[in-house]
Design a protein around this motif. Structure first.
Motif, PDB file in Angstrom:
ATOM      1  N   LEU A 224       0.807  -1.218   0.000  1.00 42.41           N
ATOM      2  CA  LEU A 224       0.000   0.000   0.000  1.00 42.41           C
ATOM      3  C   LEU A 224       0.841   1.269   0.000  1.00 42.41           C
ATOM      4  N   THR A 225       2.044   1.206   0.545  1.00 46.13           N
ATOM      5  CA  THR A 225       2.865   2.422   0.601  1.00 46.13           C
ATOM      6  C   THR A 225       3.520   2.744  -0.743  1.00 46.13           C
ATOM      7  N   GLU A 226       3.461   1.802  -1.686  1.00 43.62           N
ATOM      8  CA  GLU A 226       4.067   2.029  -2.989  1.00 43.62           C
ATOM      9  C   GLU A 226       3.109   2.798  -3.900  1.00 43.62           C
ATOM     10  N   PRO A 227       3.669   3.537  -4.887  1.00 44.25           N
ATOM     11  CA  PRO A 227       2.789   4.161  -5.890  1.00 44.25           C
ATOM     12  C   PRO A 227       2.109   3.071  -6.706  1.00 44.25           C
ATOM     13  N   ILE A 228       0.796   3.034  -6.710  1.00 42.76           N
ATOM     14  CA  ILE A 228       0.051   1.989  -7.400  1.00 42.76           C
ATOM     15  C   ILE A 228      -0.931   2.637  -8.365  1.00 42.76           C
ATOM     16  N   THR A 229      -0.841   2.263  -9.608  1.00 39.03           N
ATOM     17  CA  THR A 229      -1.756   2.759 -10.630  1.00 39.03           C
ATOM     18  C   THR A 229      -2.519   1.583 -11.235  1.00 39.03           C
ATOM     19  N   VAL A 230      -3.479   1.889 -12.079  1.00 34.43           N
ATOM     20  CA  VAL A 230      -4.196   0.832 -12.792  1.00 34.43           C
ATOM     21  C   VAL A 230      -3.222   0.037 -13.645  1.00 34.43           C
ATOM     22  N   GLU A 231      -2.271   0.747 -14.257  1.00 36.89           N
ATOM     23  CA  GLU A 231      -1.287   0.059 -15.088  1.00 36.89           C
ATOM     24  C   GLU A 231      -0.457  -0.908 -14.255  1.00 36.89           C
ATOM     25  N   THR A 232      -0.107  -0.491 -13.023  1.00 34.43           N
ATOM     26  CA  THR A 232       0.662  -1.362 -12.142  1.00 34.43           C
ATOM     27  C   THR A 232      -0.122  -2.621 -11.802  1.00 34.43           C
ATOM     28  N   LEU A 233      -1.379  -2.439 -11.438  1.00 29.65           N
ATOM     29  CA  LEU A 233      -2.219  -3.584 -11.078  1.00 29.65           C
ATOM     30  C   LEU A 233      -2.443  -4.500 -12.278  1.00 29.65           C
ATOM     31  N   ALA A 234      -2.668  -3.900 -13.443  1.00 34.68           N
ATOM     32  CA  ALA A 234      -2.888  -4.699 -14.644  1.00 34.68           C
ATOM     33  C   ALA A 234      -1.650  -5.524 -14.980  1.00 34.68           C
ATOM     34  N   ARG A 235      -0.492  -4.900 -14.825  1.00 37.33           N
ATOM     35  CA  ARG A 235       0.752  -5.618 -15.107  1.00 37.33           C
ATOM     36  C   ARG A 235       0.936  -6.785 -14.128  1.00 37.33           C
ATOM     37  N   THR A 236       0.570  -6.553 -12.862  1.00 34.82           N
ATOM     38  CA  THR A 236       0.655  -7.623 -11.861  1.00 34.82           C
ATOM     39  C   THR A 236      -0.260  -8.784 -12.223  1.00 34.82           C
ATOM     40  N   ALA A 237      -1.407  -8.463 -12.823  1.00 30.11           N
ATOM     41  CA  ALA A 237      -2.377  -9.496 -13.223  1.00 30.11           C
ATOM     42  C   ALA A 237      -2.133 -10.043 -14.623  1.00 30.11           C
ATOM     43  N   ASN A 238      -1.070  -9.558 -15.281  1.00 31.15           N
ATOM     44  CA  ASN A 238      -0.776  -9.991 -16.661  1.00 31.15           C
ATOM     45  C   ASN A 238      -1.952  -9.707 -17.590  1.00 31.15           C
ATOM     46  N   MET A 239      -2.471  -8.495 -17.494  1.00 29.59           N
ATOM     47  CA  MET A 239      -3.592  -8.078 -18.329  1.00 29.59           C
ATOM     48  C   MET A 239      -3.304  -6.694 -18.871  1.00 29.59           C
ATOM     49  N   SER A 240      -4.026  -6.352 -19.925  1.00 27.46           N
ATOM     50  CA  SER A 240      -3.989  -4.968 -20.385  1.00 27.46           C
ATOM     51  C   SER A 240      -4.812  -4.116 -19.418  1.00 27.46           C
ATOM     52  N   PRO A 241      -4.498  -2.827 -19.288  1.00 26.09           N
ATOM     53  CA  PRO A 241      -5.290  -1.976 -18.397  1.00 26.09           C
ATOM     54  C   PRO A 241      -6.780  -1.992 -18.706  1.00 26.09           C
ATOM     55  N   ARG A 242      -7.126  -1.984 -19.989  1.00 21.80           N
ATOM     56  CA  ARG A 242      -8.537  -1.982 -20.358  1.00 21.80           C
ATOM     57  C   ARG A 242      -9.229  -3.268 -19.919  1.00 21.80           C
ATOM     58  N   SER A 243      -8.591  -4.401 -20.153  1.00 26.58           N
ATOM     59  CA  SER A 243      -9.165  -5.682 -19.734  1.00 26.58           C
ATOM     60  C   SER A 243      -9.230  -5.777 -18.225  1.00 26.58           C
ATOM     61  N   TYR A 244      -8.191  -5.270 -17.562  1.00 28.28           N
ATOM     62  CA  TYR A 244      -8.163  -5.317 -16.095  1.00 28.28           C
ATOM     63  C   TYR A 244      -9.320  -4.514 -15.497  1.00 28.28           C
ATOM     64  N   LEU A 245      -9.549  -3.317 -16.020  1.00 32.95           N
ATOM     65  CA  LEU A 245     -10.650  -2.495 -15.520  1.00 32.95           C
ATOM     66  C   LEU A 245     -11.985  -3.217 -15.657  1.00 32.95           C
ATOM     67  N   ARG A 246     -12.171  -3.875 -16.790  1.00 35.25           N
ATOM     68  CA  ARG A 246     -13.437  -4.573 -17.033  1.00 35.25           C
ATOM     69  C   ARG A 246     -13.621  -5.733 -16.052  1.00 35.25           C
ATOM     70  N   HIS A 247     -12.576  -6.538 -15.877  1.00 32.48           N
ATOM     71  CA  HIS A 247     -12.687  -7.688 -14.981  1.00 32.48           C
ATOM     72  C   HIS A 247     -12.761  -7.257 -13.520  1.00 32.48           C
ATOM     73  N   PHE A 248     -12.055  -6.207 -13.159  1.00 30.14           N
ATOM     74  CA  PHE A 248     -12.094  -5.725 -11.777  1.00 30.14           C
ATOM     75  C   PHE A 248     -13.514  -5.257 -11.430  1.00 30.14           C
ATOM     76  N   ALA A 249     -14.122  -4.483 -12.317  1.00 23.38           N
ATOM     77  CA  ALA A 249     -15.481  -3.994 -12.076  1.00 23.38           C
ATOM     78  C   ALA A 249     -16.470  -5.149 -11.968  1.00 23.38           C
ATOM     79  N   ARG A 250     -16.291  -6.162 -12.815  1.00 15.42           N
ATOM     80  CA  ARG A 250     -17.196  -7.309 -12.770  1.00 15.42           C
ATOM     81  C   ARG A 250     -17.034  -8.088 -11.466  1.00 15.42           C
TER      82      ARG A 250
END
Length: 325
Positions: A224-250
């Motif tokens: 949590l103390t690290e800078p975290i963006t959608v791109e960071t989370l998507a990269r951690t999940a091995n997804m594109s940011p657009r796909s990650y946003l869609r799956h996260f919301a679902r």
């Protein structure tokens, strides 16, 4: 020993009564404090029929109801009907005596009928909010919050929100450590933020993609103390940011950034409760860039400022003696 009374009424749900008895009626010998003495009351002698056909018998009458230090109305039989005059009189008497008056769900209609909500903000179940506002125009009805504390009048939303409010009362009376222990015993979160539409949202793993989202959320909680963006989370999940946003919301019903902000706010609560860290240090400790940003998101999430939260819930000790920042 603080006293709590709760009112039975025909047609009630046993769930709301169960909330009150679970929090205030069970003995808590593990805590070195005077726990509550609960009295279950009714407006008239004899059995009270609850939803499902069971009947209950109360030990207390309206005199006992009005004499407690905390008086709880867990609902009313008919939101369109008139509250019994004897119940109105008992509520007014309790208020004059200095009792804390609490409603759960439709119980706000009884408080409003007694005039105790005039000029105050009040909560009730979102389905009942328009009716409460129409029937009692002097009440400022908030249809979104889980509960409101306008001491000595406290109101909560639908049934389960009554549990949030009861835990809030324990926190006010005995502090965060004991309230958190009670919450753990009940296997419920000590805090639930947001409005009535939010509390039912929870992650549901449906497929492999959502498993990757869940893994990214676990990673974020550990960093949590690290800078975290959608791109960071998507990269951690091995997804594109657009796909990650869609799956996260679902999976969660919310956005990654909104979820992350909530987790950071929640992570700051123990620091406010148990340490003397200045607010700007608390902010950076959980990943906010500035104290200003932290205060904004904390107030929006918890509906109280970090300073006010610390004032109410800091454990006695260094945190209580530190100048509030």
């Amino acid at each position: 020993m603080p006293t709590v009374s709760v009112l039975l009424y025909d047609g009630m749900s046993a769930f709301e009564l169960g909330i009150v008895t679970e929090v205030f009626g069970l003995p808590r010998p593990e805590f070195d404090v005077d726990w509550y003495r609960l009295t279950i009351c009714s407006a008239r002698p004899g059995p009270v029929r609850v939803v499902g056909g069971a009947t209950l018998h109360a030990d207390g009458d309206l005199d006992a109801f009005a004499s407690a230090t905390t008086v709880i109305v867990p609902g009313v039989g008919d939101i369109h009907g008139d509250c019994p005059p004897a119940v109105i009189s008992a509520l007014r008497l309790a208020f004059r005596r200095g009792a804390r008056i609490v409603s759960i769900c439709s119980g706000a209609f009884a408080l409003a009928a007694a005039g105790l909500l005039d000029g105050r903000r009040a909560a009730t179940h979102w389905q009942y909010a328009p009716v409460l506002a129409r029937r009692f125009p002097r009440v400022d009805v908030d249809p979104d919050v889980l509960y409101l504390d306008d001491d000595p009048i406290l109101t909560s939303a639908g049934s389960a929100a009554g549990l949030d409010l009861c835990l809030h009362l324990v926190r006010k009376d005995h502090g965060p450590t004991i309230a958190n222990a009670v919450a753990r015993r009940l296997v419920v979160p000590a805090h639930r933020d947001g409005g009535q539409a939010q509390f039912i949202e929870s992650p549901v793993i449906a497929d492999a993609d959502d498993s990757r989202v869940t893994a990214s959320m676990s990673w974020a909680l550990s960093n949590l103390t690290e800078p975290i963006t959608v791109e960071t989370l998507a990269r951690t999940a091995n997804m594109s940011p657009r796909s990650y946003l869609r799956h996260f919301a679902r999976s969660t019903g919310t956005s990654p950034i909104r979820w992350l902000i909530t987790q950071r706010v929640h992570a700051s609560l123990p620091l406010l409760e148990k340490t003397a860290l200045p607010i700007d240090h608390v902010a950076t400790s959980v990943g906010f860039d500035t104290a200003v940003t932290y205060r904004h998101h904390f107030t929006r999430t918890m509906r109280v400022t970090p300073t006010a939260y610390r004032r109410s819930f800091a454990v006695s000790g260094d945190a209580g003696r530190h100048p509030l920042t």
